[in-house]
Design a protein around this motif. Structure first.
Motif, PDB file in Angstrom:
ATOM      1  N   HIS A  13     -11.482   2.381  -9.012  1.00 16.49           N
ATOM      2  CA  HIS A  13     -10.711   3.442  -8.358  1.00 16.49           C
ATOM      3  C   HIS A  13      -9.188   3.343  -8.513  1.00 16.49           C
TER       4      HIS A  13
ATOM      5  N   ASP B 222      -3.324  -1.883   3.914  1.00 16.88           N
ATOM      6  CA  ASP B 222      -4.663  -1.389   3.572  1.00 16.88           C
ATOM      7  C   ASP B 222      -5.741  -2.313   4.156  1.00 16.88           C
TER       8      ASP B 222
ATOM      9  N   HIS C 168      -3.234   6.180  -2.599  1.00 21.37           N
ATOM     10  CA  HIS C 168      -3.736   4.943  -3.216  1.00 21.37           C
ATOM     11  C   HIS C 168      -5.234   4.958  -3.514  1.00 21.37           C
ATOM     12  N   ASP C 169      -6.021   5.634  -2.694  1.00 15.78           N
ATOM     13  CA  ASP C 169      -7.474   5.605  -2.898  1.00 15.78           C
ATOM     14  C   ASP C 169      -8.023   6.892  -3.512  1.00 15.78           C
TER      15      ASP C 169
ATOM     16  N   HIS D 101      -2.880  -1.962  -6.129  1.00 24.64           N
ATOM     17  CA  HIS D 101      -3.039  -2.175  -4.686  1.00 24.64           C
ATOM     18  C   HIS D 101      -4.184  -3.104  -4.309  1.00 24.64           C
ATOM     19  N   HIS D 102      -5.086  -3.409  -5.265  1.00 25.12           N
ATOM     20  CA  HIS D 102      -6.147  -4.391  -4.969  1.00 25.12           C
ATOM     21  C   HIS D 102      -5.938  -5.717  -5.696  1.00 25.12           C
TER      22      HIS D 102
ATOM     23  N   LYS E  49     -11.138   7.075  -5.586  1.00 20.13           N
ATOM     24  CA  LYS E  49     -12.467   6.878  -4.984  1.00 20.13           C
ATOM     25  C   LYS E  49     -13.306   8.140  -5.043  1.00 20.13           C
TER      26      LYS E  49
HETATM   27 FE   LIG Z   1      -8.328   0.971  -2.571  1.00 23.34          FE
END
Ligand SMILES: [Fe+2]
Ligand SMILES: [Fe+2]
Length: 318
Positions: A199, A251, A170-171, A222-223, A174
């Protein structure tokens, strides 16, 4: 001797580490591969159906114990137990009850896809976690809790699998965020935050074009938050995939229960209370309820229904 080969303990043709599973290719021939897999305690792993119904996979437990879920029944398997799959329709889930080593024989070559595709993506995840000093093993923990929530909510196996992979990755986007922004001990400026907000979409760009197409929208969202205050699109309510709503809770919980540059880690109960305060605002009620149950079952938060561990009365102010 021509046509004969001895391998000493620990040796292999090639080795790949992925999701804290260690997979060594011991030998291969005529499409068949013999692998040695080590899985750490508490890790989940799966056997996936193959596109080719003729493919056979065989596993022999060399050490450790696993629990396997078949037709809603849990079976514990230990050393010298074995299992095989041919013409599987649904993935089979396993959890390692201790550190486990398996001998794995497959009539379809899979090692290269594991080593190239997954390991290159997982390498990026590890790089992100090294860059961001406070997120070591973050994606591992997010995946573990997200899968537990998904199972508690009785999601189907495909959804659980997608949640697992999406959580790991998911990240990944970044990687494009400069280290000084990731580790900044104070609040971010608007400009810095706009870089952070890229991201989810960057992650999708990085994963596009391989076998993980299904998880792209999950990562992208996801955010997002129920009231539209999230990013990148400000989606609301049911516009946000359930899978993403699950990862959002896992998260956020992980972010709160780990140290950050600007504060110490919060206790699980405190983090959960914060998330509960934002139910229907940021987080999905059913997801949060399922997560609370998981945390209670694992003893990470007290279960007040159990009178023997009822909370103490508030301390007297006298
Ligand atoms: Fe994230
Ligand atoms: Fe995250």
């Amino acid at each position: 001797m021509e046509g004969f080969k001895i391998g000493k303990k620990g040796s292999s043709l090639e080795r790949v580490k992925y999701n804290r599973n260690d997979i060594s290719l011991l030998t291969r021939g005529d499409g068949t591969e013999v692998l040695l897999q080590s899985i750490e305690k508490d890790r989940l792993f799966y056997i996936y159906p193959s596109d080719n119904p003729e493919v056979m996979e065989f596993y022999l437990i060399l050490s450790g114990e696993v629990v396997c879920e078949v037709d809603n029944e849990k079976l514990v398997l230990g050393p010298q137990d074995y299992f095989s799959a041919k013409g599987l329709i649904e993935p089979i889930h396993f959890t390692a009850l201790s550190n486990v080593t398996l001998l794995w024989v497959t009539t379809e070559p899979i090692f290269d896809s594991l080593s190239n595709e997954i390991s290159s993506l997982m390498d990026v995840v590890k790089k992100v976690e090294l860059k961001d000093h406070y997120t070591y093993m973050h994606s591992d923990r997010v995946a573990n809790n997200a899968v537990k929530i998904a199972k508690k909510m009785n999601l189907n196996k495909d959804q659980v699998n997608n949640i697992n992979t999406a959580s790991f990755l998911h990240d990944i986007g970044k990687i494009n965020i400069p280290e000084d922004i990731l580790n900044k001990p104070t609040f971010l400026s608007d400009e810095e935050f706009s870089i952070v907000k890229k991201h989810p979409v960057d992650g999708v760009e990085m994963i596009k074009g391989n076998q993980y197409e299904e998880i792209l929208p999950i990562i992208e969202q996801h955010h997002e938050r129920l009231n539209g205050s999230g990013y990148p699109y400000g989606l609301t309510g049911d516009q946000i995939l359930l899978e993403s709503r699950i990862i959002a809770v896992s998260d956020s919980f992980d972010a709160m229960t780990e140290d950050r540059p600007y504060r110490k880690a919060f206790e699980p109960q405190f983090a959960l209370d914060e998330i509960k305060r934002l139910v229907d605002i940021h987080y999905d009620k059913h997801v949060v309820e399922a997560f609370e149950e998981v945390l209670k079952e694992e003893g990470k938060i007290p279960d007040y229904l159990d009178a023997s561990i009822a909370p103490l009365q508030p301390a007297s102010t006298e």
